[in-house]
Design a protein around this motif. Structure first.
Motif, PDB file in Angstrom:
ATOM      1  N   THR A  46       0.805  -1.240   0.000  1.00  0.00           N
ATOM      2  CA  THR A  46       0.000   0.000   0.000  1.00  0.00           C
ATOM      3  C   THR A  46       0.828   1.275   0.000  1.00  0.00           C
ATOM      4  O   THR A  46       0.285   2.352  -0.232  1.00  0.00           O
ATOM      5  N   ARG A  47       2.114   1.176   0.318  1.00  0.00           N
ATOM      6  CA  ARG A  47       3.002   2.333   0.467  1.00  0.00           C
ATOM      7  C   ARG A  47       2.536   3.240   1.600  1.00  0.00           C
ATOM      8  O   ARG A  47       2.855   4.440   1.630  1.00  0.00           O
ATOM      9  N   LEU A  48       1.758   2.691   2.530  1.00  0.00           N
ATOM     10  CA  LEU A  48       1.351   3.455   3.719  1.00  0.00           C
ATOM     11  C   LEU A  48       2.337   3.170   4.841  1.00  0.00           C
ATOM     12  O   LEU A  48       2.798   2.032   4.974  1.00  0.00           O
ATOM     13  N   PRO A  49       2.636   4.167   5.685  1.00  0.00           N
ATOM     14  CA  PRO A  49       3.462   3.855   6.855  1.00  0.00           C
ATOM     15  C   PRO A  49       2.681   2.989   7.847  1.00  0.00           C
ATOM     16  O   PRO A  49       1.504   3.265   8.116  1.00  0.00           O
ATOM     17  N   VAL A  50       3.313   1.943   8.346  1.00  0.00           N
ATOM     18  CA  VAL A  50       2.650   1.029   9.286  1.00  0.00           C
ATOM     19  C   VAL A  50       3.502   0.904  10.547  1.00  0.00           C
ATOM     20  O   VAL A  50       4.697   0.616  10.470  1.00  0.00           O
ATOM     21  N   GLU A  51       2.876   1.124  11.701  1.00  0.00           N
ATOM     22  CA  GLU A  51       3.541   0.894  12.989  1.00  0.00           C
ATOM     23  C   GLU A  51       2.884  -0.307  13.633  1.00  0.00           C
ATOM     24  O   GLU A  51       1.653  -0.384  13.669  1.00  0.00           O
ATOM     25  N   CYS A  52       3.697  -1.218  14.158  1.00  0.00           N
ATOM     26  CA  CYS A  52       3.101  -2.328  14.900  1.00  0.00           C
ATOM     27  C   CYS A  52       3.455  -2.138  16.366  1.00  0.00           C
ATOM     28  O   CYS A  52       4.617  -1.931  16.720  1.00  0.00           O
ATOM     29  N   GLU A  53       2.464  -2.168  17.207  1.00  0.00           N
ATOM     30  CA  GLU A  53       2.659  -1.756  18.590  1.00  0.00           C
ATOM     31  C   GLU A  53       2.028  -2.766  19.554  1.00  0.00           C
ATOM     32  O   GLU A  53       0.937  -3.287  19.298  1.00  0.00           O
ATOM     33  N   LEU A  54       2.708  -3.001  20.678  1.00  0.00           N
ATOM     34  CA  LEU A  54       2.111  -3.840  21.719  1.00  0.00           C
ATOM     35  C   LEU A  54       0.883  -3.130  22.259  1.00  0.00           C
ATOM     36  O   LEU A  54       0.960  -1.951  22.651  1.00  0.00           O
ATOM     37  N   ALA A  55      -0.239  -3.813  22.288  1.00  0.00           N
ATOM     38  CA  ALA A  55      -1.488  -3.162  22.698  1.00  0.00           C
ATOM     39  C   ALA A  55      -1.375  -2.608  24.112  1.00  0.00           C
ATOM     40  O   ALA A  55      -1.948  -1.565  24.432  1.00  0.00           O
ATOM     41  N   SER A  56      -0.604  -3.293  24.971  1.00  0.00           N
ATOM     42  CA  SER A  56      -0.502  -2.851  26.367  1.00  0.00           C
ATOM     43  C   SER A  56       0.261  -1.539  26.507  1.00  0.00           C
ATOM     44  O   SER A  56       0.204  -0.890  27.548  1.00  0.00           O
ATOM     45  N   GLU A  57       0.999  -1.146  25.478  1.00  0.00           N
ATOM     46  CA  GLU A  57       1.765   0.105  25.512  1.00  0.00           C
ATOM     47  C   GLU A  57       1.042   1.239  24.788  1.00  0.00           C
ATOM     48  O   GLU A  57       1.246   2.412  25.074  1.00  0.00           O
ATOM     49  N   PHE A  58       0.221   0.858  23.837  1.00  0.00           N
ATOM     50  CA  PHE A  58      -0.312   1.790  22.849  1.00  0.00           C
ATOM     51  C   PHE A  58      -0.940   3.036  23.468  1.00  0.00           C
ATOM     52  O   PHE A  58      -0.557   4.164  23.190  1.00  0.00           O
ATOM     53  N   ARG A  59      -1.922   2.837  24.357  1.00  0.00           N
ATOM     54  CA  ARG A  59      -2.679   4.010  24.795  1.00  0.00           C
ATOM     55  C   ARG A  59      -1.951   4.823  25.855  1.00  0.00           C
ATOM     56  O   ARG A  59      -2.373   5.893  26.232  1.00  0.00           O
ATOM     57  N   TYR A  60      -0.830   4.289  26.347  1.00  0.00           N
ATOM     58  CA  TYR A  60      -0.117   5.017  27.401  1.00  0.00           C
ATOM     59  C   TYR A  60       0.953   5.940  26.853  1.00  0.00           C
ATOM     60  O   TYR A  60       1.669   6.578  27.601  1.00  0.00           O
ATOM     61  N   ARG A  61       1.107   5.959  25.530  1.00  0.00           N
ATOM     62  CA  ARG A  61       2.184   6.819  25.019  1.00  0.00           C
ATOM     63  C   ARG A  61       1.655   7.894  24.077  1.00  0.00           C
ATOM     64  O   ARG A  61       2.406   8.476  23.330  1.00  0.00           O
ATOM     65  N   ASP A  62       0.358   8.117  24.081  1.00  0.00           N
ATOM     66  CA  ASP A  62      -0.245   9.203  23.321  1.00  0.00           C
ATOM     67  C   ASP A  62       0.088   9.115  21.821  1.00  0.00           C
ATOM     68  O   ASP A  62       0.661  10.046  21.247  1.00  0.00           O
ATOM     69  N   PRO A  63      -0.252   8.015  21.190  1.00  0.00           N
ATOM     70  CA  PRO A  63       0.060   7.882  19.756  1.00  0.00           C
ATOM     71  C   PRO A  63      -0.713   8.918  18.931  1.00  0.00           C
ATOM     72  O   PRO A  63      -1.795   9.357  19.325  1.00  0.00           O
ATOM     73  N   VAL A  64      -0.125   9.302  17.807  1.00  0.00           N
ATOM     74  CA  VAL A  64      -0.758  10.330  16.970  1.00  0.00           C
ATOM     75  C   VAL A  64      -1.812   9.651  16.093  1.00  0.00           C
ATOM     76  O   VAL A  64      -1.498   8.917  15.160  1.00  0.00           O
TER      77      VAL A  64
END
Ligand code: M6R
Length: 611
Positions: free
Chosen positions: A317-335
């Protein structure tokens, strides 16, 4: 589990618990109502077998009656000992409760009860619910349960019985699973349909914040305020044989062998009229076209499938993809914003960390697409689009067939995005899909390594540690190989990106340390292939014992491999589907050689419904 009907409740509940034991095995307990005002409870720390031994010791005569409930526990509050085992009772012994999840305000509720002179008999949060229900009970159990639920914070499924209402069982759910099974003259309640599939395939899904009362003639659902709710019935589309070992020594081996079928089922029906189609899409096509970045969130094995997704989705897709541990995701204020697509991967669809990540993403207006193996679970219910993996029930606590199914589903998501955004022509999407369709046969072929890996496992069973190396899509495979070994064989294992080795981990290499290397294809990724050969030379020079997973016909690896395991040649992005297979078998068979229970590894549970 709960039951009321024409059979002896104890037998039905014990059979159900046997099928639910994969969800937790720190303790087990049952309660049965005799219909004459008696409510008998037996419970025991450890596996269900301990409870059954206890029942044999004390006799089963006190546990006769057609209404009952049971529980297998994965401990959160309170050690896994007899007095913390469920069911819990109030001080009069007339109300009994089993509970999954965590009552987050239990300290406050406990203090309140103690201030009123209630002596709690356990260290659990769950027991508070029994006392709270008993204190307000005035002849209407469902009403009492609703009132208590309005006071509880956290995630919970409660199943409650009262000696004064011996013909019914009441249950409630918030963010934790609960299904009703509807039979003829009998009704069931359970966390999972597996508990009652032997008796009925007619099930009813309970929604968030709902209370259900079952009697032998049916069920009634309300919300926590008593408003009637029309619940959604469904037919379970698999039968008992899917939840049985079928001649295999352990479920995990059966599930490893089911992988070709699981993959075929994941792909089936997703390519129609020349287009990729999802199961449920509550998103406009334009929303998919507008996506400008993708986050993949998941835990454990599902996270490793997400790491594979990153390579495929970015490539297609040429889209940027981040793979993140769900347990960390909401605690680091993702954009996140409305043009962000969050792909939430979860076999169970119940994992609390992943569910909270989904909720956080939706609060930030991102779109959420769930990949899930359990129809109607909470994560797909709260998502904008769903792709079910249709891999069938997975009873082994370690994920195997659902891992491969998740990887395949990730590919479908990548292709759906590429199709919507026009980064691939329709004929290219069709070609990729047809390559995927060839994968069940390739995985079947990879299963031909089972015998060889089993022998190798016996040789490696006494190792202190095993390292796993890979590059590109082989890196997540290495991480997954290490996770499987840790969780099943309790052996120290680490997965590394092979290129990273020289930046530190190479110091771990010592004489005869087994190192498993996942090789890329020499044709598809020639540069990476030669870099990995150099990495193997580096560890060989330091005495490592190399176990190399390589493509059939790749003769160049032979001098680098103390043990060579050959898997079929497939397109590079699809390699994890075949190279994971011998690693699953290796972990299971090392565990078996070490005398461990492959299906129920210590300290783990299949569904992790607490954060
Ligand atoms: O049900 P989920 O896919 O959300 O579960 C995620 C993890 O808990 C799960 O994959 C876990 O890591 C397994 N034990 C792996 O074998």
């Amino acid at each position: 589990m709960g039951y009321t009907g024409h059979r002896p409740a104890l037998d039905v509940v014990l059979d159900g618990l046997r099928r639910l034991e994969y969800r937790g095995y720190d303790s087990a307990g049952v309660a049965v109502l005799d219909g004459d005002g008696g409510l008998a409870v037996e419970r025991k720390a450890g596996r269900l077998a301990n409870l059954e031994a206890r029942l044999d010791e004390v006799g089963r005569d006190t546990l006769t009656g057609g209404t009952g409930m049971g529980h297998t526990r994965w401990a959160t509050h309170g050690a896994p000992i007899d007095r913390n085992s469920h069911p819990h009772r109030d001080t009069t012994g007339r109300t009994a409760v089993v509970h999954n999840g965590i009552i987050e305000n239990f300290a406050q509720l406990r203090a309140e009860l103690e201030a009123d002179g209630v002596e709690l008999a356990s260290d659990t949060d769950s027991e508070t619910a029994a006392h709270l229900v008993a204190r307000i009970y005035d002849g209407d159990l469902a009403a009492a349960v609703r009132t208590v639920c309005r006071r509880l914070e956290g995630a919970f499924t409660l199943v409650v019985t009262h000696a004064d209402e011996p013909d019914k069982v009441v249950a409630a759910r918030r963010s934790s699973p609960l299904v009703v099974g509807v039979g003829v003259g009998e009704t069931f309640l359970a966390s999972d349909v597996a508990a009652f599939i032997e008796h009925t395939r007619d099930a009813v899904e309970l929604g968030q914040d709902q209370v259900v009362t079952i009697t032998k003639d049916g069920y009634e659902v309300t919300d926590f305020h008593g408003e009637p709710v029309v619940a959604k019935p469904f037919q379970v589309n698999w039968d008992l044989s899917a939840a049985e070992k079928g001649g295999h020594d352990y479920f995990m081996l059966k599930e490893i062998e089911e992988q070709p079928e699981a993959l075929a089922n994941t792909l089936r029906g997703h390519f129609a009229d020349g287009r990729i189609v999802l199961d449920e899409q509550r998103l406009a096509d334009q929303d998919l076209r507008d996506v400008d970045k993708v986050f993949v969130v998941a835990c454990g094995t599902a996270y490793h499938s997400g790491l594979v997704a990153k390579y495929a989705i970015e490539h297609w897709t040429r889209l940027p993809v981040e793979c993140e541990l769900a347990s960390e995701f909401r605690y680091r204020d993702p954009v996140l914003d409305r043009d962000t697509l969050v792909v939430a991967i979860s076999q169970s669809g119940e994992t609390a960390d992943t569910l909270e990540a989904v909720r956080h993403a939706r609060e930030q207006k991102a779109r959420v697409l769930a990949i899930c193996n359990t129809n109607g679970a909470q994560i797909p219910r709260e998502s904008d689009a769903v792709l079910y993996t249709h891999a069938g029930p997975e009873i082994g606590v370690a994920a195997t067939k659902t891992f491969l199914a998740q990887i395949a589903a990730n590919y479908l998501v990548g292709l759906a995005l590429a199709q919507a955004r026009g980064t691939k022509y329709p004929d290219e999407v069709a070609r990729e899909f047809h390559e995927l369709e060839a994968m069940p046969a390739a995985v079947q072929h990879a299963l031909g390594t089972v015998g060889q890996v089993r022998e190798l496992a016996r040789e490696l069973a006494d190792s202190k540690a095993i390292l796993f190396l890979g590059r590109h899509v082989g890196f997540p495979v290495a991480l997954e190989g290490a996770l499987k070994l840790k969780e099943l064989a309790y052996m120290h294992a680490e997965g590394f990106a092979a290129g990273e080795l020289k930046h530190g981990p190479i110091a771990l290499i010592e004489d005869q340390l087994p190192v498993v290397v996942v090789m890329p294809s020499p044709k598809g990724r020639a540069v990476l292939h030669s870099k990995l050969l150099s990495n193997i030379s580096e560890i060989q020079a330091r005495g490592a014992r190399t176990i190399v997973i390589a493509e059939e016909g790749d003769d160049t690896v032979k001098p680098f491999a103390d043990h060579l395991i050959e898997v079929p040649a497939v397109p590079t992005l699809l390699q994890p589907l075949v190279s994971s297979v011998p690693l699953q078998v290796l972990a299971a068979e090392i565990a078996r050689s070490r005398g461990y229970d492959v299906d129920k590894p210590r300290n783990l549970a299949k569904s992790v419904t607490v954060e």
